[in-house]
Scaffold this active site. Structure first.
Site, mmCIF file in Angstrom:
data_model
loop_
_atom_site.group_PDB
_atom_site.id
_atom_site.type_symbol
_atom_site.label_atom_id
_atom_site.label_comp_id
_atom_site.label_asym_id
_atom_site.label_seq_id
_atom_site.Cartn_x
_atom_site.Cartn_y
_atom_site.Cartn_z
ATOM 1 N N GLN A 76 1.875 -6.068 -3.331
ATOM 2 C CA GLN A 76 2.318 -6.161 -1.930
ATOM 3 C C GLN A 76 3.575 -5.290 -1.719
ATOM 4 O OE1 GLN A 76 1.412 -9.573 -3.455
ATOM 5 N NE2 GLN A 76 -0.534 -8.663 -2.948
ATOM 6 N N ASP A 94 0.813 -1.223 0.000
ATOM 7 C CA ASP A 94 0.000 0.000 0.000
ATOM 8 C C ASP A 94 0.849 1.277 0.000
ATOM 9 O OD1 ASP A 94 -2.201 -1.681 0.107
ATOM 10 O OD2 ASP A 94 -2.228 -1.663 2.302
ATOM 11 N N LYS A 129 1.747 2.211 -5.040
ATOM 12 C CA LYS A 129 2.292 1.659 -6.303
ATOM 13 C C LYS A 129 1.364 1.955 -7.477
ATOM 14 C CE LYS A 129 2.271 -2.415 -4.368
ATOM 15 N NZ LYS A 129 1.987 -2.080 -2.948
ATOM 16 N N GLY A 136 -4.577 -4.329 -3.763
ATOM 17 C CA GLY A 136 -5.549 -3.263 -4.029
ATOM 18 C C GLY A 136 -4.754 -2.035 -4.416
ATOM 19 N N HIS A 137 -4.756 -1.722 -5.698
ATOM 20 C CA HIS A 137 -3.944 -0.602 -6.204
ATOM 21 C C HIS A 137 -4.875 0.523 -6.639
ATOM 22 C CE1 HIS A 137 -0.508 -3.634 -7.214
ATOM 23 N NE2 HIS A 137 -0.783 -3.570 -5.941
#
Ligand code: GDP
Ligand code: IMO
Ligand code: MG
Length: 423
Positions: free
Chosen positions: A223, A13, A16, A40-41
């Site tokens: 990640q 988080d 990225k 989750g991007h």
């Protein structure tokens, strides 16, 4: 530079997705190389916010090729949901997405197994995203996994799936846990398999042909380095190599083709899930940082644990990955602080160390040694160049760069695409 690998340097988080979206302005091909729907991007474009889980964050730039490569574990149901969600918002996905035939499939039984293991572990749980990641990678390593190539042969896929699902159900029953309704899960799987099958291809050839043709490639990590299965805070890690080597194995690319390594760091630290976090701030200070940074998981919505920047942990990541440049995100979140702390070493059993211990138990016992720097108490949100940064913000960033012995290439001062500048 033709090929860049970008990955997170902390516990995920780091921002990225946002940095990928910025870099994609000048890239042709984006390859997501490991992890799964645990990621989750977030990308903010105009008034819209997108959260990507399996689809590369480059999808929001029109005309780019997007590839999910062999190192990813793919939940086909989640992927179709993501594709449909984006297409409903006017994003063209199916024309530009290719999926590796070597990528392993995350089945509903993997998600049940993930949940079963987490529930049974009680206070020793990892705090996984429950997306079936660990069980799917375990099956891959145990050589009983099922790959995306099978989507092209539905009958074979069905028999492989049924065989594995029955074995999993035996384990679930023995543990008095919820079993999978194999038939109804198959109905859904068959439907999504038919949608995805045309996108499945040998992406190793696609990727290497693109490199040969001189295309600008960006390899997107999910990640963060400290969740890496080899180097992270084991066992409180994810089940893939989140570090730069993961791009080579996870995409089928030789190291000599990697020209540049970008590491994304938050200007402070967060972690979601269990496991050691030496610079974690408990109490009000941590809560203030969480609110200022809106630190809630993009996949699970869980509150993220927050703390000061850990230069010891990040230096290790710079060393292992040969990071060329850092992208520092969320500087704006620190705008109102009177002072900031940077961890420069640890105390362990009365001795000072600049090395990260191997065991999670030892890491839990570390006491960070901090250097304190004055805050800048000015908004950086509108800043678009190094020269326009407040002096104390420059001093903070320069100190991070010095401690990590790594240049800063990008600074981000807000979630939006435009709130970014190159150094
Ligand atoms: P990722 O998993 O590394 O892509 O990061 P996430 O998307 O899970 O979390 C990063 C969060 O910070 C998202 O909500 C982003 O919109 C947001 N973000 C990214 N860069 C910045 C920044 O510079 N400032 C602020 N305030 N938010 C940012
Ligand atoms: P992005 O790509 C933050 C964490 C989980 C848990 C551990 C193992 O958005 O940075 P898993 O479901 O992978 O078996 O969970 O890893 N984790 C993440 N934390 N960001 C992520 O992805 C994460 N993906 C997994 O919280 O601690
Ligand atoms: Mg995330």
């Amino acid at each position: 530079m033709s090929s860049t690998v970008l990955f997170g340097v902390q516990w995920g988080d780091e921002g990225k997705g946002k940095i990928i979206d910025v870099l994609m302005e000048n890239c042709d091909v984006i390859v997501r190389f490991q992890g799964g729907a645990n990621a989750g991007h977030t990308v903010e474009v105009g008034d819209e916010k997108f959260v990507l889980h399996l689809i590369p964050s480059g999808i929001l730039r029109e005309g780019r090729s997007c590839i999910i490569s062999n190192g990813v574990v793919i939940d086909p149901i989640a992927l179709v949901e993501e594709i449909k969600g984006l297409e409903a918002r006017g994003i063209n996905v199916r024309n530009c997405l290719q999926i590796s035939n070597r990528a392993h499939i995350v089945f509903p039984y993997h998600k049940l197994a993930d949940a079963m293991k987490e529930d049974a572990a009680k206070d020793k749980s990892i705090g996984t995203t429950r997306r079936g990641i660990g069980p799917a990678y375990s099956d891959k390593a145990s050589r009983v996994g099922i790959r995306m190539a099978e989507l092209k042969n539905i009958d074979r896929l069905e028999s492989l799936y049924r065989e594995q699902a029955a074995l999993y159900n035996e384990k679930f029953s023995a543990a008095n846990c919820e079993t999978l309704d194999i038939d109804s899960a198959w109905t859904e799987l068959k439907e999504v398999a038919e949608i995805l099958a045309p996108l499945v291809t040998d992406t190793v050839y696609t990727i290497n042909a693109a490199i040969k043709a001189g295309k600008k490639m960006l390899f997107e990590g999910a990640q963060g380095f400290w969740l890496d299965i080899d180097h992270g805070t084991y066992p409180y890690v994810t089940s893939s190599n989140t570090s730069v080597g993961g791009a080579c194995t996870g995409a089928g690319v030789a190291p000599k083709h990697i020209d540049e390594v970008y590491g994304v760091v938050k200007a402070y630290t967060t972690r979601v899930g269990e496991g050691p976090f030496p610079t974690e701030l408990h109490g009000q200070e941590g809560e203030d940082l969480r609110q200022a940074g809106n630190e809630f998981g993009a996949t699970t919505g869980r509150p993220r644990r927050c703390g000061w920047f850990d230069s010891v942990a990040c230096s290790y990541a710079v060393m292992v990955n040969g990071i060329d440049k850092l992208a520092v995100t969320k500087m704006d979140v620190l705008d109102n602080l009177d002072e900031l702390k940077i961890c420069t070493s640890y105390m362990l059993d009365g001795a000072e160390t600049k090395e990260v211990p191997v065991s999670a138990e030892d890491m839990d016992r570390l006491e960070p040694v901090y250097e304190t720097m004055p805050g800048w108490k000015t908004s950086t949100v509108e800043v678009r160049s190094w020269d326009d940064l407040p002096e104390n913000a420059k001093a903070y960033l320069s100190r991070l760069s010095e401690l990590l012995d790594c240049k800063i290439g990008i600074i981000s001062t807000g979630p939006h695409r435009r709130e970014t500048f190159f150094v």
